[in-house]
Design a protein around this motif. Structure first.
Motif, PDB file in Angstrom:
ATOM      1  N   TYR A  17       0.855  -1.194   0.000  1.00  0.00           N
ATOM      2  CA  TYR A  17       0.000   0.000   0.000  1.00  0.00           C
ATOM      3  C   TYR A  17       0.891   1.245   0.000  1.00  0.00           C
ATOM      4  O   TYR A  17       0.776   2.113   0.859  1.00  0.00           O
ATOM      5  N   ASP A  18       1.767   1.312  -0.992  1.00  0.00           N
ATOM      6  CA  ASP A  18       2.739   2.396  -1.041  1.00  0.00           C
ATOM      7  C   ASP A  18       2.114   3.754  -1.352  1.00  0.00           C
ATOM      8  O   ASP A  18       2.766   4.785  -1.202  1.00  0.00           O
ATOM      9  N   TRP A  19       0.836   3.753  -1.759  1.00  0.00           N
ATOM     10  CA  TRP A  19       0.154   5.022  -2.022  1.00  0.00           C
ATOM     11  C   TRP A  19      -0.257   5.709  -0.715  1.00  0.00           C
ATOM     12  O   TRP A  19      -0.613   6.899  -0.710  1.00  0.00           O
ATOM     13  N   ILE A  20      -0.202   4.980   0.390  1.00  0.00           N
ATOM     14  CA  ILE A  20      -0.531   5.573   1.688  1.00  0.00           C
ATOM     15  C   ILE A  20       0.727   6.226   2.249  1.00  0.00           C
ATOM     16  O   ILE A  20       1.615   5.554   2.783  1.00  0.00           O
ATOM     17  N   ASP A  21       0.823   7.536   2.087  1.00  0.00           N
ATOM     18  CA  ASP A  21       2.026   8.244   2.525  1.00  0.00           C
ATOM     19  C   ASP A  21       1.836   8.817   3.936  1.00  0.00           C
ATOM     20  O   ASP A  21       0.834   8.556   4.608  1.00  0.00           O
TER      21      ASP A  21
END
Length: 276
Positions: A17-21
């Motif tokens: 879930y690399d879009w969750i910064d």
């Protein structure tokens, strides 16, 4: 029977879930069945549609396994490679999965402006239509013209627009252009629209109901009371507001503008669209 037509579930992993910064720290935790049951119960929902958040068959199967454990999840919108030459064979593996109601691709993340013109992708959409599956359209507002062109090639496909096609609510930029393109899509009676994901396109810290009302009013006027459905977009919505707040802003709008349609927008329309 209230149905939340759009939510996600995940076991958080920073790589997957690399879009969750770091601006979304509230999302960096697990959101699974126990959290879902508590959240929906507290807000008066007796059913929901679980929507994919990762583009893997593994997640599709995981969501279906969760759906088998509870009557709360009425349907699953999964992911499958629509461009695959083996699409028919892959779909045949899901024949017995009654809760698999449709599919979604994260088109908003595709950088190729011609992605929606890909003949293999369009062929895949037609296969979904032929088999009676529904399709969730996830795009940004600037992708609407390409989506209009794509869907014109698949007139038999039942489609629901996620998150009102993600207009830039924060700035109000290109509102009329968004409005015109949504009007074009609304001419197709097989196209529905979710009142979902709006607060995350607004100013997360300073949005107001007044910011959202022109967009909700446009959707209601264009699609009508029978083709609009409420979706929380939980837990993603938490970056900008609690579940109760998100539900209440839509409920207040419907009570003020179409009170007779409350049961349809908060349940019946999702039931009809997803055939549950």
């Amino acid at each position: 029977m209230y149905i939340d037509a759009h939510h996600h579930l995940w076991a958080f992993d920073p790589i997957e879930y690399d879009w969750i910064d770091d601006s979304m720290k509230v999302l960096k935790t697990d959101f699974q069945l126990s959290e879902l049951k508590q959240t929906l119960s507290q807000n008066g929902f007796s059913g929901s549609i679980a929507v994919q958040a990762r583009q893997t068959l593994e997640e599709t199967n995981w969501l279906l396994s969760l759906a088998k454990q509870t009557d709360l999840i009425r349907g699953v919108v999964g992911w499958i490679d629509l461009k695959s030459p083996d699409l028919q064979e892959q779909l045949s593996c899901f024949t017995e999965q009654q809760k698999l109601v449709g599919f979604r691709h994260v088109i908003q993340g595709e950088t190729d402006p011609d992605f929606m013109r890909n003949p293999d992708f369009i062929k895949g959409l037609q296969t979904l239509a032929d088999k009676g599956y529904r399709y969730d359209l996830l795009i940004f507002a600037h992708q609407l013209p390409a989506a209009i062109e794509m869907l014109a090639n698949v007139p038999s496909l039942h489609v629901v627009i996620d998150h009102i096609a993600k207009p830039n609510i924060k700035t109000g930029d290109k509102f009329e252009q968004w409005q015109q393109n949504m009007n074009t899509l609304a001419q197709n009676p097989k196209v529905f629209c979710k009142l979902s994901g709006m607060v995350t396109e607004a100013d997360w810290q300073h949005w107001s109901t007044e910011d959202l009302q022109p967009y909700m009013r446009t959707v209601l006027e264009l699609f009508g009371e029978k083709r609009v459905m409420f979706g929380s977009d939980w837990p993603v919505c938490l970056v900008a507001g609690e579940y109760q707040t998100i539900k209440q802003l839509v409920l207040d709008f419907i009570n003020d503008n179409a009170p007779q349609a409350k049961d349809d927008i908060f349940g019946n329309n999702a039931g009809r669209f997803y055939q549950i």
